[in-house]
Design a protein around this motif. Structure first.
Motif, mmCIF file in Angstrom:
data_model
loop_
_atom_site.group_PDB
_atom_site.id
_atom_site.type_symbol
_atom_site.label_atom_id
_atom_site.label_comp_id
_atom_site.label_asym_id
_atom_site.label_seq_id
_atom_site.Cartn_x
_atom_site.Cartn_y
_atom_site.Cartn_z
ATOM 1 N N UNK A 245 31.661 44.449 42.420
ATOM 2 C CA UNK A 245 32.718 43.905 42.995
ATOM 3 C C UNK A 245 32.525 42.570 43.796
ATOM 4 N N UNK A 246 31.528 42.999 44.777
ATOM 5 C CA UNK A 246 30.995 41.881 45.557
ATOM 6 C C UNK A 246 30.329 40.743 44.740
ATOM 7 N N UNK A 247 29.766 40.777 43.750
ATOM 8 C CA UNK A 247 29.105 39.540 42.895
ATOM 9 C C UNK A 247 30.201 39.164 42.267
ATOM 10 N N UNK A 248 31.379 39.664 41.743
ATOM 11 C CA UNK A 248 32.372 38.988 41.185
ATOM 12 C C UNK A 248 33.105 37.995 42.215
ATOM 13 N N UNK A 249 33.255 38.644 43.422
ATOM 14 C CA UNK A 249 33.790 37.549 44.238
ATOM 15 C C UNK A 249 32.862 36.330 44.713
ATOM 16 N N UNK A 254 31.062 30.527 44.354
ATOM 17 C CA UNK A 254 30.136 29.878 43.751
ATOM 18 C C UNK A 254 30.741 28.803 42.716
ATOM 19 N N UNK A 255 31.540 29.328 42.060
ATOM 20 C CA UNK A 255 31.979 28.146 40.756
ATOM 21 C C UNK A 255 33.117 27.576 41.406
ATOM 22 N N UNK A 267 41.014 37.316 42.157
ATOM 23 C CA UNK A 267 40.682 38.285 41.115
ATOM 24 C C UNK A 267 41.557 39.565 41.007
ATOM 25 N N UNK A 268 42.111 39.918 41.834
ATOM 26 C CA UNK A 268 43.413 40.992 41.684
ATOM 27 C C UNK A 268 44.459 40.679 40.888
#
Length: 310
Positions: A245-249, A254-255, A267-268
């Motif tokens: 979850x943290x990596x997704x955020x 970053x992008x 994301x939600x």
């Protein structure tokens, strides 16, 4: 080897570099622990160059596997012992890393799941089982099957590759001896010759490292070709735990350059899809439009971004 050794032993050692004695370490058990560590590290240093010798073959395999997976085919690894475990490991890491369905990248080991943690005597010598396992998977044209064997002549793997090729699948042989039987049986041979092991015949060492490196390339680079990355960011990961979850955020941040709170909200709004969240911000579209655009472009983020920019 002493002259008293039988001729057939000399023949095997001459043919299989993975079984030869590494004369530099004839006094291995007399070395200090620090020298043992240095010796193993020195041996491992030769693995990457040996893999590099197979760049063209690996690239050919990645392109062929990618093309078939784009058409719905599967990537199947099959091996016995350590090679089999490495294949299962690589396959099991694909769903959380790249969001693939578990049945798209499959790992098969001789002797079944028990063999993952316990040696199953004779499993690697059972060629008929290799044929049965391929049949049970209903391997067909469009699939890609990668046989893995340090020696390159494991009966279970050879039979599986031959059967998969007979069924029209694309086949790859990953071995650690030159001109291996496995390479000859497959459409593409990846023979990574790492030479004799520090501990004679222990092919879970350099050979295992080489096989892991090759499998890393086959799966990861295939996923790049399938649009599972944006730049060098993994944008199709499944956030199945707090770390992911943290990596997704972080990936969305970053992008796109948005802050953590914005990334989490976006994301939600898109059901956790990193690709869709990035598209919302970089493409300046609604969450619903982002999801729809990705669907229209088979999940390729750059194609969806190009469409959003029109």
């Amino acid at each position: 080897m002493a002259d008293a050794d039988p001729p057939e032993l000399h023949a095997v050692l001459a043919e299989l570099s993975t079984e030869r004695v590494n004369d530099r370490y004839a006094d291995l058990d007399l070395l200090s622990t620090r020298n043992l560590v240095s010796a193993m590290n020195a041996e491992d240093a030769g693995v990457a160059p040996a893999v590099a010798e197979n760049t063209d073959a690996i690239a050919t395999a990645v392109d062929a596997i990618s093309e078939r997976m784009l058409r719905g085919g599967r990537l199947i690894y099959i091996g016995a012992g350590t090679p089999g475990r490495l294949g299962v490991l690589d396959a099991s890491e694909a769903p959380p890393t790249f969001g693939t369905d578990p049945d798209r990248i499959v790992g098969v080991i001789a002797g079944g799941r028990t063999a993952l943690v316990t040696a199953v005597e004779g499993a690697e010598d059972d060629g008929a089982a290799g044929i049965r396992d391929v049949a049970d998977l209903d391997v067909r044209e469009g699939d890609s099957l990668v046989g893995i064997s340090a020696s390159g002549r494991t009966p279970y793997v050879l039979s599986a590759v031959a059967e998969a090729r007979r069924r029209g699948a694309f086949t790859v042989g990953v071995a650690c001896n030159a001109a291996s039987d496995l390479g000859a049986a497959a459409d593409v041979a990846i023979d990574v010759v790492v030479g004799p092991e520090l501990l004679t015949g222990s092919t879970r060492l350099k050979a295992g490292t080489a096989q892991k490196m090759v499998l890393n390339m086959l799966s990861t680079l295939t996923m790049v070709r399938l649009g599972k990355t944006y730049g060098n960011l993994m944008v199709d990961l499944k956030a199945s735990n707090e770390k992911l979850v943290a990596r997704s955020e972080r990936t969305v941040m970053l992008a796109t350059g948005v802050d953590a709170a914005t990334a989490a909200r976006t994301l939600a709004a898109v059901g956790g899809s990193v690709k869709a969240a990035i598209l919302v911000h970089l493409g300046d579209v609604t969450p619903e439009t982002a999801v729809a655009l990705l669907g229209e472009h088979d999940g390729f983020l750059r194609r969806a971004l190009a469409e959003a920019a029109r």
